[in-house]
Design a protein around this motif. Structure first.
Motif, PDB file in Angstrom:
ATOM      1  N   SER A  79       0.833  -1.200   0.000  1.00 13.07           N
ATOM      2  CA  SER A  79       0.000   0.000   0.000  1.00 13.07           C
ATOM      3  C   SER A  79       0.869   1.253   0.000  1.00 13.07           C
ATOM      4  O   SER A  79       2.078   1.206   0.257  1.00 13.07           O
ATOM      5  N   THR A  80       0.233   2.385  -0.264  1.00 14.37           N
ATOM      6  CA  THR A  80       0.952   3.663  -0.352  1.00 14.37           C
ATOM      7  C   THR A  80       1.770   3.937   0.899  1.00 14.37           C
ATOM      8  O   THR A  80       2.896   4.445   0.827  1.00 14.37           O
ATOM      9  N   CYS A 127       0.110  -1.271  -4.446  1.00 16.02           N
ATOM     10  CA  CYS A 127      -1.329  -1.496  -4.382  1.00 16.02           C
ATOM     11  C   CYS A 127      -1.972  -0.116  -4.275  1.00 16.02           C
ATOM     12  O   CYS A 127      -1.879   0.533  -3.232  1.00 16.02           O
ATOM     13  N   PRO A 129      -4.497   3.110  -3.900  1.00 13.25           N
ATOM     14  CA  PRO A 129      -5.681   3.363  -3.071  1.00 13.25           C
ATOM     15  C   PRO A 129      -6.947   3.397  -3.917  1.00 13.25           C
ATOM     16  O   PRO A 129      -6.903   3.656  -5.120  1.00 13.25           O
ATOM     17  N   GLY A 135     -11.712   2.473   3.912  1.00 13.43           N
ATOM     18  CA  GLY A 135     -10.514   1.693   4.181  1.00 13.43           C
ATOM     19  C   GLY A 135     -10.782   0.362   4.837  1.00 13.43           C
ATOM     20  O   GLY A 135      -9.972  -0.562   4.727  1.00 13.43           O
ATOM     21  N   TRP A 140      -8.723  -1.272   0.860  1.00 18.44           N
ATOM     22  CA  TRP A 140      -7.722  -1.835   1.776  1.00 18.44           C
ATOM     23  C   TRP A 140      -6.385  -1.126   1.685  1.00 18.44           C
ATOM     24  O   TRP A 140      -5.635  -1.078   2.669  1.00 18.44           O
ATOM     25  N   CYS A 141      -6.061  -0.561   0.538  1.00 18.21           N
ATOM     26  CA  CYS A 141      -4.738   0.053   0.369  1.00 18.21           C
ATOM     27  C   CYS A 141      -4.766   1.569   0.535  1.00 18.21           C
ATOM     28  O   CYS A 141      -3.788   2.248   0.218  1.00 18.21           O
ATOM     29  N   ASN A 142      -5.893   2.098   1.022  1.00 20.88           N
ATOM     30  CA  ASN A 142      -5.979   3.538   1.267  1.00 20.88           C
ATOM     31  C   ASN A 142      -5.060   3.954   2.405  1.00 20.88           C
ATOM     32  O   ASN A 142      -4.949   3.235   3.405  1.00 20.88           O
ATOM     33  N   ARG A 145      -3.415   2.946   5.838  1.00 16.22           N
ATOM     34  CA  ARG A 145      -3.372   1.511   6.087  1.00 16.22           C
ATOM     35  C   ARG A 145      -2.088   0.885   5.543  1.00 16.22           C
ATOM     36  O   ARG A 145      -1.649   1.215   4.439  1.00 16.22           O
ATOM     37  N   GLU A 146      -1.510  -0.017   6.304  1.00 12.77           N
ATOM     38  CA  GLU A 146      -0.382  -0.823   5.848  1.00 12.77           C
ATOM     39  C   GLU A 146      -0.957  -2.148   5.382  1.00 12.77           C
ATOM     40  O   GLU A 146      -1.557  -2.886   6.169  1.00 12.77           O
ATOM     41  N   HIS A 147      -0.814  -2.426   4.099  1.00  9.39           N
ATOM     42  CA  HIS A 147      -1.512  -3.562   3.511  1.00  9.39           C
ATOM     43  C   HIS A 147      -0.611  -4.282   2.505  1.00  9.39           C
ATOM     44  O   HIS A 147       0.199  -3.657   1.819  1.00  9.39           O
ATOM     45  N   ASP A 149      -0.832  -6.777  -0.776  1.00 11.30           N
ATOM     46  CA  ASP A 149      -1.595  -7.411  -1.838  1.00 11.30           C
ATOM     47  C   ASP A 149      -0.664  -8.423  -2.495  1.00 11.30           C
ATOM     48  O   ASP A 149       0.118  -8.089  -3.395  1.00 11.30           O
TER      49      ASP A 149
END
Length: 274
Positions: A79-80, A127, A129, A135, A140-142, A145-147, A149
């Protein structure tokens, strides 16, 4: 890609995507680096792409084919919040599925929390946002958040496909690599795009400099995107030495890794790594 793959297999894969030259003789150099594992943190994981890893081998890190470049399908789009503008590309993570009795694949008798065997993956993509969804329900990747994929082959090692999304714990770990750092230059004599792959230790690249055999000073490159670095210097007709700095501020110099007659689109491998 399993770490047990022989170097010749890795080079054969690279050769299938383009030419490969290995600088230096002797046995392949294997170095787990001095990078230390970080603390465990909570996050969530999903999967993308097909069961065979299709649609996951390229992306925002600039790798053209993560399988051919030696990363296999043990990869992840982060995620970002974790991507850090591409600075995290190449970093390695240990990911464990936790606290999901119906979602995690756990060995032996079920326990609470249910914890599956560890999985080590390399960050090779972003991944993105999805601000149209919250979120906690699809986005999920907004940020913030630490995500993770994961490629589907990686996800299925720790979780059930039907779960879709599972809670995980993760930590940064050293990247164990076989062989030296690899450099590929694309572009032309007036604009060089250098991709750095197979970096051990911290795995990421925070800085890159080059010095031609006819020069006294080092030329710093700037990040174009992911792990692709750029310079407008004319580097043709010189053997090239690259100096890599990883995110933990360790430096490694690949002396004359590109020979005088180096060519665009060819991957050159140094004899050593972090």
């Amino acid at each position: 890609m399993s770490g047990s793959w022989a170097p010749l297999v890795v080079l054969a894969l690279l050769a299938s995507a383009g030419n490969v030259a290995v600088d230096g003789g002797g046995p392949p150099h294997r170095n787990h680096g001095r990078f230390k594992a970080g603390p465990w943190k909570p996050a969530h994981a999903t999967f993308y792409g097909g069961r065979n890893g299709s649609d996951t081998t390229a992306g925002a890190c600039g790798y053209k084919d993560s399988v051919a470049e030696g990363y296999g399908l043990q990869t992840v789009a982060v995620s970002t919040a974790l991507f850090n503008g591409g600075a995290t590309c190449g970093a390695c993570y240990e990911v464990r599925c936790t606290d999901s009795p119906d979602g995690c694949k756990a060995p032996g008798v079920s326990a609470t929390p249910v914890t599956a065997p560890p999985l080590i993956v390399t960050a090779t993509n972003l991944c993105p946002p999805n601000y149209h969804l919250p979120g906690d329900n699809g986005g999920w990747c907004n940020p913030p958040r630490e995500h993770f994929d994961l490629t589907m082959p990686a996800y299925l090692q720790i979780a059930e496909e039907k779960a879709g999304i599972v809670p995980v714990s993760y930590r940064r770990v050293p990247c164990a690599k076989t062989g030296g750092i690899r450099y590929t230059i694309n572009g032309n004599k007036y604009f060089n795009m250098v991709t750095v792959t197979n970096v051990g230790g911290a795995g990421d690249v925070a800085g890159l400099s080059v010095k031609g055999s006819k020069r006294v000073k080092w030329t710093p490159l700037s990040r174009n995107w992911g792990q692709v670095w750029q310079t407008g210097e004319d580097l043709t007709g010189e053997s090239l030495t690259f100096r890599v700095m990883t995110g933990d501020h360790r430096r490694h110099t690949s002396w004359h890794v590109l020979p005088l007659d180096w060519q665009f689109g060819v991957t050159y491998q140094a004899p050593k790594n972090f």
